[in-house]
Write an enzyme that holds these catalytic residues in place. Structure first.
Site, PDB file in Angstrom:
ATOM      1  N   MET A  30      49.791  76.913 151.613  1.00 22.78           N
ATOM      2  CA  MET A  30      50.119  76.479 152.977  1.00 22.78           C
ATOM      3  C   MET A  30      51.637  76.382 153.152  1.00 22.78           C
ATOM      4  O   MET A  30      52.120  75.704 154.071  1.00 22.78           O
ATOM      5  CB  MET A  30      49.455  75.139 153.269  1.00 22.78           C
ATOM      6  CG  MET A  30      47.923  75.251 153.194  1.00 22.78           C
ATOM      7  SD  MET A  30      47.071  74.039 154.174  1.00 22.78           S
ATOM      8  CE  MET A  30      47.569  72.553 153.369  1.00 22.78           C
ATOM      9  N   HIS A  34      57.010  75.372 146.195  1.00 29.14           N
ATOM     10  CA  HIS A  34      57.795  74.780 145.120  1.00 29.14           C
ATOM     11  C   HIS A  34      57.394  75.452 143.815  1.00 29.14           C
ATOM     12  O   HIS A  34      56.570  76.385 143.809  1.00 29.14           O
ATOM     13  CB  HIS A  34      57.593  73.258 145.079  1.00 29.14           C
ATOM     14  CG  HIS A  34      56.138  72.852 145.114  1.00 29.14           C
ATOM     15  ND1 HIS A  34      55.280  73.123 144.079  1.00 29.14           N
ATOM     16  CD2 HIS A  34      55.388  72.225 146.064  1.00 29.14           C
ATOM     17  CE1 HIS A  34      54.076  72.666 144.358  1.00 29.14           C
ATOM     18  NE2 HIS A  34      54.104  72.120 145.574  1.00 29.14           N
ATOM     19  N   GLY A  36      55.411  74.636 141.509  1.00 26.85           N
ATOM     20  CA  GLY A  36      53.962  74.635 141.247  1.00 26.85           C
ATOM     21  C   GLY A  36      53.326  75.898 141.818  1.00 26.85           C
ATOM     22  O   GLY A  36      52.522  76.567 141.157  1.00 26.85           O
ATOM     23  N   HIS A  37      53.684  76.225 143.053  1.00 32.40           N
ATOM     24  CA  HIS A  37      53.170  77.464 143.669  1.00 32.40           C
ATOM     25  C   HIS A  37      53.656  78.688 142.887  1.00 32.40           C
ATOM     26  O   HIS A  37      52.913  79.662 142.705  1.00 32.40           O
ATOM     27  CB  HIS A  37      53.654  77.590 145.117  1.00 32.40           C
ATOM     28  CG  HIS A  37      53.169  76.517 146.051  1.00 32.40           C
ATOM     29  ND1 HIS A  37      53.994  75.533 146.539  1.00 32.40           N
ATOM     30  CD2 HIS A  37      51.952  76.277 146.575  1.00 32.40           C
ATOM     31  CE1 HIS A  37      53.300  74.738 147.348  1.00 32.40           C
ATOM     32  NE2 HIS A  37      52.060  75.161 147.381  1.00 32.40           N
ATOM     33  N   SER A 187      53.942  69.763 148.323  1.00 34.42           N
ATOM     34  CA  SER A 187      54.715  70.023 149.552  1.00 34.42           C
ATOM     35  C   SER A 187      54.931  68.727 150.311  1.00 34.42           C
ATOM     36  O   SER A 187      55.897  68.571 151.045  1.00 34.42           O
ATOM     37  CB  SER A 187      53.954  71.004 150.447  1.00 34.42           C
ATOM     38  OG  SER A 187      53.612  72.148 149.715  1.00 34.42           O
TER      39      SER A 187
HETATM   40  P1  AMP Z   1      48.951  74.099 148.999  1.00 35.98           P
HETATM   41  O1  AMP Z   1      50.077  74.913 149.545  1.00 35.98           O
HETATM   42  O2  AMP Z   1      49.285  72.659 148.769  1.00 35.98           O
HETATM   43  O3  AMP Z   1      47.658  74.301 149.754  1.00 35.98           O
HETATM   44  O4  AMP Z   1      48.691  74.663 147.540  1.00 35.98           O
HETATM   45  C1  AMP Z   1      48.465  76.019 147.330  1.00 35.98           C
HETATM   46  C2  AMP Z   1      48.046  76.233 145.900  1.00 35.98           C
HETATM   47  O5  AMP Z   1      49.080  75.776 145.030  1.00 35.98           O
HETATM   48  C3  AMP Z   1      46.775  75.449 145.529  1.00 35.98           C
HETATM   49  O6  AMP Z   1      45.982  76.227 144.654  1.00 35.98           O
HETATM   50  C4  AMP Z   1      47.345  74.241 144.835  1.00 35.98           C
HETATM   51  O7  AMP Z   1      46.439  73.643 143.926  1.00 35.98           O
HETATM   52  C5  AMP Z   1      48.530  74.852 144.112  1.00 35.98           C
HETATM   53  N1  AMP Z   1      49.504  73.809 143.778  1.00 35.98           N
HETATM   54  C6  AMP Z   1      50.062  72.898 144.612  1.00 35.98           C
HETATM   55  N2  AMP Z   1      50.865  72.049 143.930  1.00 35.98           N
HETATM   56  C7  AMP Z   1      50.798  72.427 142.625  1.00 35.98           C
HETATM   57  C8  AMP Z   1      51.392  71.935 141.419  1.00 35.98           C
HETATM   58  N3  AMP Z   1      52.206  70.878 141.401  1.00 35.98           N
HETATM   59  N4  AMP Z   1      51.112  72.581 140.261  1.00 35.98           N
HETATM   60  C9  AMP Z   1      50.280  73.655 140.246  1.00 35.98           C
HETATM   61  N5  AMP Z   1      49.690  74.156 141.367  1.00 35.98           N
HETATM   62  C10 AMP Z   1      49.942  73.558 142.528  1.00 35.98           C
END
Ligand code: AMP
Length: 284
Positions: A30, A34, A36-37, A187
């Site tokens: 979304m 960062h 993690g992504h 995020s």
């Molecule tokens: P989001 O943008 O928050 O919907 O996350 C997109 C993808 O990135 C999802 O599969 C999350 O689980 C993964 N994600 C978000 N934060 C982290 C993190 N700190 N470490 C690993 N994966 C992450």
């Protein structure tokens, strides 16, 4: 790096790659990206030929309209990060592209896996996640899709959907990337004030305490949860949405501390909702 926002452009590029025999790795996000992504992107690059990142703030998965409105947007930086990390394509659709008017909305859910944790406190959330992920899987045709284990219930629900409905792809879980104090990258962290950021560091400290008490022999699940709740709440302004101990596979509450357990929490720090989890092996 190719950036597209229209479905036709996306499908044309995928058609070309498939014709060349390339495998596709897919990382749905979304935005407000960062490290993690980027771990998802790097894992995808190591396992597939072409990596697609989607950036779409999916309205159907927000049960709280305020959370949706306040969700951070940082597209310019997102594209820079994707390019720097070697993503091959970014798909950036708008809401109309993903949800053209439809008179027959569809809903997918996996009731047993959604009964607890975020499924209980965010009604409708996983139905929205499964809807958008299904659409994106059909559009991007990946052989592997990458999801963070930070959103553990999401990972399980999507894995179960892929398995049960025979989607032709593999779901790969990627370990949680953390800040130096152990707070899971999110995020939503940019919305924390400096004081709230300090409060948020109670979460990783709570997990450290959880492991320590298990190692020193704690066997009573109720008592364990109470110790952890007290640790989070004493002298802090943090609110607990849930703190649960469940089986890591079927996500049903455990009544005994044995085998592998998933300790999962969701808390509100100010208005910001943060989640985290750890799988813990209970010594016999
Ligand atoms: P989001 O943008 O928050 O919907 O996350 C997109 C993808 O990135 C999802 O599969 C999350 O689980 C993964 N994600 C978000 N934060 C982290 C993190 N700190 N470490 C690993 N994966 C992450």
């Amino acid at each position: 790096m190719i950036v597209v926002s229209k479905i036709d452009e996306l499908k044309n590029q995928i058609y070309d790659w498939k014709k060349q025999g390339k495998t596709i790795g897919f990382c749905p996000t979304m935005g407000s990206l960062h490290q993690g992504h980027m771990d998802l992107v790097q894992t995808s690059k190591s396992k597939t030929d072409k990596t697609i990142v989607s950036i779409f703030i999916n309205p159907t998965q927000f049960n709280d309209p305020k959370d949706f409105e306040k969700y951070p947007v940082n597209t310019e930086n997102d594209l820079l990060l994707c390019e720097k990390n070697g993503a091959d394509m970014v798909f950036l659709p708008d809401v109309k592209t993903m949800y053209p008017e439809t008179k027959t909305p569809i809903q997918i859910s996996i009731p047993k896996l959604q009964e607890h944790l975020c499924g209980r406190t965010r009604p409708g959330h996983f139905e929205g996640v499964l809807q958008i992920v299904t659409k994106l899987f059909h559009l991007t045709e990946p052989s592997k899709a990458f999801f963070g284990l930070k959103d553990y219930q999401q990972f399980r629900v999507i894995s179960a959907m892929v398995e049960n409905l025979n989607f032709p792809l593999e779901v790969v879980g990627v370990p949680t990337r953390r800040e130096t104090d152990g707070l899971a990258m999110s995020s939503r962290n940019v919305r924390l004030s400096p004081k709230e950021r300090e409060t948020a560091s109670l979460i990783p400290r709570m997990f450290a305490l959880a492991k320590k008490t298990i190692l020193s022999g704690e066997k009573d699940i109720k008592l364990w949860k109470e110790i952890l709740r007290d640790f989070l709440l004493t002298g802090s302004s943090l609110r607990i949405d849930y703190l649960e101990v469940v089986d890591p596979i079927d996500l049903q509450p455990k009544d005994k501390l044995e085998g592998q357990v998933l300790l999962a929490v969701a808390v509100f720090v100010g208005e910001v909702r943060l989640i985290d989890n750890q799988t813990i092996e209970i010594p016999s």
